[in-house]
Scaffold this motif. Structure first.
Motif, PDB file in Angstrom:
ATOM      1  N   GLN A 204      37.142   2.758  55.821  1.00  0.00           N
ATOM      2  CA  GLN A 204      37.505   3.495  57.033  1.00  0.00           C
ATOM      3  C   GLN A 204      36.366   4.383  57.545  1.00  0.00           C
ATOM      4  O   GLN A 204      36.396   4.810  58.700  1.00  0.00           O
ATOM      5  CB  GLN A 204      38.739   4.372  56.764  1.00  0.00           C
ATOM      6  CG  GLN A 204      39.994   3.572  56.422  1.00  0.00           C
ATOM      7  CD  GLN A 204      40.489   2.748  57.602  1.00  0.00           C
ATOM      8  OE1 GLN A 204      40.524   3.227  58.731  1.00  0.00           O
ATOM      9  NE2 GLN A 204      40.862   1.506  57.346  1.00  0.00           N
TER      10      GLN A 204
ATOM     11  N   ASN B  84      42.595  11.099  53.780  1.00  0.00           N
ATOM     12  CA  ASN B  84      43.843  11.871  53.822  1.00  0.00           C
ATOM     13  C   ASN B  84      45.097  11.144  53.362  1.00  0.00           C
ATOM     14  O   ASN B  84      46.214  11.601  53.628  1.00  0.00           O
ATOM     15  CB  ASN B  84      44.036  12.394  55.249  1.00  0.00           C
ATOM     16  CG  ASN B  84      42.972  13.404  55.625  1.00  0.00           C
ATOM     17  OD1 ASN B  84      42.834  14.423  54.965  1.00  0.00           O
ATOM     18  ND2 ASN B  84      42.205  13.107  56.665  1.00  0.00           N
ATOM     19  N   GLY B  85      44.935  10.020  52.670  1.00  0.00           N
ATOM     20  CA  GLY B  85      46.111   9.296  52.202  1.00  0.00           C
ATOM     21  C   GLY B  85      46.929  10.104  51.194  1.00  0.00           C
ATOM     22  O   GLY B  85      46.465  11.110  50.644  1.00  0.00           O
TER      23      GLY B  85
ATOM     24  N   LEU C 297      34.656   3.133  60.518  1.00  0.00           N
ATOM     25  CA  LEU C 297      35.510   3.103  61.713  1.00  0.00           C
ATOM     26  C   LEU C 297      35.732   4.491  62.295  1.00  0.00           C
ATOM     27  O   LEU C 297      36.155   4.626  63.440  1.00  0.00           O
ATOM     28  CB  LEU C 297      36.880   2.491  61.359  1.00  0.00           C
ATOM     29  CG  LEU C 297      36.850   1.088  60.741  1.00  0.00           C
ATOM     30  CD1 LEU C 297      38.259   0.669  60.336  1.00  0.00           C
ATOM     31  CD2 LEU C 297      36.258   0.096  61.748  1.00  0.00           C
ATOM     32  N   ASP C 298      35.511   5.520  61.486  1.00  0.00           N
ATOM     33  CA  ASP C 298      35.889   6.878  61.898  1.00  0.00           C
ATOM     34  C   ASP C 298      34.914   7.865  61.281  1.00  0.00           C
ATOM     35  O   ASP C 298      35.074   8.268  60.123  1.00  0.00           O
ATOM     36  CB  ASP C 298      37.323   7.164  61.440  1.00  0.00           C
ATOM     37  CG  ASP C 298      37.729   8.616  61.664  1.00  0.00           C
ATOM     38  OD1 ASP C 298      37.134   9.273  62.547  1.00  0.00           O
ATOM     39  OD2 ASP C 298      38.625   9.089  60.953  1.00  0.00           O
ATOM     40  N   ASP C 299      33.905   8.284  62.070  1.00  0.00           N
ATOM     41  CA  ASP C 299      32.882   9.181  61.526  1.00  0.00           C
ATOM     42  C   ASP C 299      33.435  10.565  61.201  1.00  0.00           C
ATOM     43  O   ASP C 299      32.797  11.334  60.486  1.00  0.00           O
ATOM     44  CB  ASP C 299      31.674   9.275  62.475  1.00  0.00           C
ATOM     45  CG  ASP C 299      32.061   9.741  63.882  1.00  0.00           C
ATOM     46  OD1 ASP C 299      33.205  10.173  64.097  1.00  0.00           O
ATOM     47  OD2 ASP C 299      31.192   9.662  64.771  1.00  0.00           O
ATOM     48  N   LYS C 300      34.633  10.887  61.705  1.00  0.00           N
ATOM     49  CA  LYS C 300      35.234  12.182  61.350  1.00  0.00           C
ATOM     50  C   LYS C 300      35.925  12.128  59.994  1.00  0.00           C
ATOM     51  O   LYS C 300      36.401  13.132  59.471  1.00  0.00           O
ATOM     52  CB  LYS C 300      36.196  12.614  62.440  1.00  0.00           C
ATOM     53  CG  LYS C 300      35.454  12.687  63.771  1.00  0.00           C
ATOM     54  CD  LYS C 300      36.137  13.360  64.851  1.00  0.00           C
ATOM     55  CE  LYS C 300      35.250  13.363  66.104  1.00  0.00           C
ATOM     56  NZ  LYS C 300      33.947  12.653  66.043  1.00  0.00           N
ATOM     57  N   MET C 301      36.039  10.924  59.418  1.00  0.00           N
ATOM     58  CA  MET C 301      36.584  10.708  58.074  1.00  0.00           C
ATOM     59  C   MET C 301      38.088  10.996  57.955  1.00  0.00           C
ATOM     60  O   MET C 301      38.641  10.969  56.847  1.00  0.00           O
ATOM     61  CB  MET C 301      35.823  11.503  57.015  1.00  0.00           C
ATOM     62  CG  MET C 301      34.390  10.988  56.827  1.00  0.00           C
ATOM     63  SD  MET C 301      33.636  11.752  55.352  1.00  0.00           S
ATOM     64  CE  MET C 301      32.068  10.894  55.269  1.00  0.00           C
ATOM     65  N   THR C 302      38.742  11.244  59.072  1.00  0.00           N
ATOM     66  CA  THR C 302      40.187  11.479  59.029  1.00  0.00           C
ATOM     67  C   THR C 302      40.906  10.280  58.423  1.00  0.00           C
ATOM     68  O   THR C 302      41.831  10.440  57.618  1.00  0.00           O
ATOM     69  CB  THR C 302      40.705  11.752  60.454  1.00  0.00           C
ATOM     70  OG1 THR C 302      40.060  12.927  60.948  1.00  0.00           O
ATOM     71  CG2 THR C 302      42.216  11.948  60.479  1.00  0.00           C
ATOM     72  N   GLN C 303      40.480   9.080  58.784  1.00  0.00           N
ATOM     73  CA  GLN C 303      41.144   7.871  58.316  1.00  0.00           C
ATOM     74  C   GLN C 303      40.819   7.556  56.849  1.00  0.00           C
ATOM     75  O   GLN C 303      41.562   6.837  56.197  1.00  0.00           O
ATOM     76  CB  GLN C 303      40.758   6.677  59.195  1.00  0.00           C
ATOM     77  CG  GLN C 303      41.170   6.856  60.646  1.00  0.00           C
ATOM     78  CD  GLN C 303      40.703   5.778  61.604  1.00  0.00           C
ATOM     79  OE1 GLN C 303      40.685   5.985  62.801  1.00  0.00           O
ATOM     80  NE2 GLN C 303      40.328   4.614  61.088  1.00  0.00           N
TER      81      GLN C 303
ATOM     82  N   VAL D 255      46.864   1.086  52.206  1.00  0.00           N
ATOM     83  CA  VAL D 255      45.621   1.596  52.776  1.00  0.00           C
ATOM     84  C   VAL D 255      44.783   0.412  53.256  1.00  0.00           C
ATOM     85  O   VAL D 255      44.674  -0.598  52.569  1.00  0.00           O
ATOM     86  CB  VAL D 255      44.854   2.412  51.719  1.00  0.00           C
ATOM     87  CG1 VAL D 255      43.485   2.822  52.245  1.00  0.00           C
ATOM     88  CG2 VAL D 255      45.661   3.626  51.300  1.00  0.00           C
ATOM     89  N   ASP D 256      44.195   0.536  54.441  1.00  0.00           N
ATOM     90  CA  ASP D 256      43.392  -0.550  54.987  1.00  0.00           C
ATOM     91  C   ASP D 256      42.018  -0.571  54.350  1.00  0.00           C
ATOM     92  O   ASP D 256      41.231   0.344  54.533  1.00  0.00           O
ATOM     93  CB  ASP D 256      43.246  -0.395  56.508  1.00  0.00           C
ATOM     94  CG  ASP D 256      44.562  -0.655  57.222  1.00  0.00           C
ATOM     95  OD1 ASP D 256      45.329  -1.517  56.760  1.00  0.00           O
ATOM     96  OD2 ASP D 256      44.811   0.008  58.247  1.00  0.00           O
TER      97      ASP D 256
END
Lengths: 244, 244
Positions: free
Chosen positions: A138, A150-151, A141-147, A94-95
């Motif tokens: 993340q 969902n791991g 980097l991603d306001d939709k929180m997809t990143q 995970v980043d």
């Protein structure tokens, strides 16, 4: 009543606890569920995620009274990220930084759409513990929180469902490797559970087995691979998962 | 090959087309699927959504070359919003304007995680048509798109899955009430399908039956209750749904 799902030689089975036995039931979601003539000892039972959601929603920015100044918002978590007690949460690969978030989780019992506050109790099957694992770096980097959300193994739930619980002020404790990192109560949530379900069902349909993670009232702790994350909620129990 | 799901007196069945018959298959996702001794005439068959996803993702801001200046992002759609051809899309009761968006949809065939570009073709079962119905006025209120994307019937897919299709430049046409409102091609997408799957599987696991809506390259039209929305994609067919 305490409901759940156990792994058996016949595959996964929905069960209700009766003393020292998990007794197989006809249907987890049917209020008139019957106890069947099949049971497994509580001692040594392999508990699975206590429900199989089609939809998992989490409340965004619902961590304290100040968040009530914002309109409620929710994100979804992949149903493929749902795991049961003891199952690994995959943090390696995970980043960035990751956190565990201890949350009271609602398990929906029947179709729910455009609920009024008064209708909320009727659609709730019960309550379980949720760990809303988050790749926190993340989010920026991603306001939709997809990143971020969902791991693999990022949504531990369990160990079972308690049907009788007053959700207004239950204590949530988060331990990592046996050390308490956070302790708070659902009383600290900005929007309470009933308000959350009114909000969500204004925009989408929930149904049997769906899960709503009601928010972390400060019950967040940093986590890295190779630890044990434990969330305890008064009146339910303890959900423990290793991070790998 | 053309795959799908039909409603039969025995319940829903996975099928493959053989001339004027839908022949029941052993497993939609198994490359070695067998044709069983059960079939239904193509004429008059009731087609269902051609797969049952655990996860439905849609690409955000992927509508034209300019969007390539932004990092890719994706939103999720509720699996409970998935419907098949002919099923109603519920627009009444939705706050604000709504739009239909015609999109090429990828159906995943096997577990997919952290793919390289070269691995992408191996995980794709095939291609279907998606209508990414959107409550457009909700996007400004909710950057997570939960309020915009998850209404009842908001994710029509179908009518079937074509396993052999080059996705790089297929025409998409959107009609409302028989009038063409938009016509474009997947060649106009900012991020192509392979790039999308590399991006998504960096952050989450996809698996058999999951669907990725690849973006609307200008293939959007306003819609209100009481209309018929039709999306046609060259090499697949036409997906038609009433709005109610």
């Amino acid at each position: 009543m305490r409901l759940g799902r156990v792994w058996t030689p016949n595959g996964p089975r929905p069960v209700a606890q009766d003393g020292d036995r998990w007794v197989v039931v006809s249907d987890l979601y049917d209020p008139d569920r019957r106890l069947l003539d099949e049971w497994y000892p509580v001692q040594g039972a392999e508990l699975l995620a206590p429900c199989e959601p089609y939809v998992v929603m989490g409340m965004a920015h619902n961590s304290g009274p100040g968040d009530r100044a914002l309109a409620p918002q929710a994100f979804s978590k992949s149903t493929r990220s749902v795991v049961g007690p003891g199952a690994p949460v995959a943090l390696s690969g995970v980043d960035g930084a990751t956190a565990v978030e201890g949350e009271l989780a609602v398990v929906i019992g029947r179709r729910a759409r455009r609920l009024t506050i008064d209708e909320v109790p009727d659609v709730i099957l019960g309550w379980t513990i949720g760990n809303d694992v988050t790749a926190v770096d993340q989010i920026a980097l991603d306001d939709k929180m997809t990143q971020a959300k969902n791991g693999d193994g990022f949504t531990p739930i369990g160990p079972w469902i308690e049907t009788d619980l007053d959700p207004s002020d239950v204590e949530i404790v988060v331990d990592v490797d046996g050390v308490t990192q956070a302790r708070s109560s659902t009383a600290g949530l900005a929007w309470n559970v009933a308000e959350q379900l009114v909000y969500l069902t204004q925009h989408l349909t929930l149904g049997p087995g769906d899960v709503v993670l009601t928010g972390a009232p400060g019950t967040t702790a940093a986590a890295r691979p190779g630890q044990r994350a434990r969330v305890s909620i008064a009146g339910i129990g303890t959900l423990e998962n290793p991070t790998v």
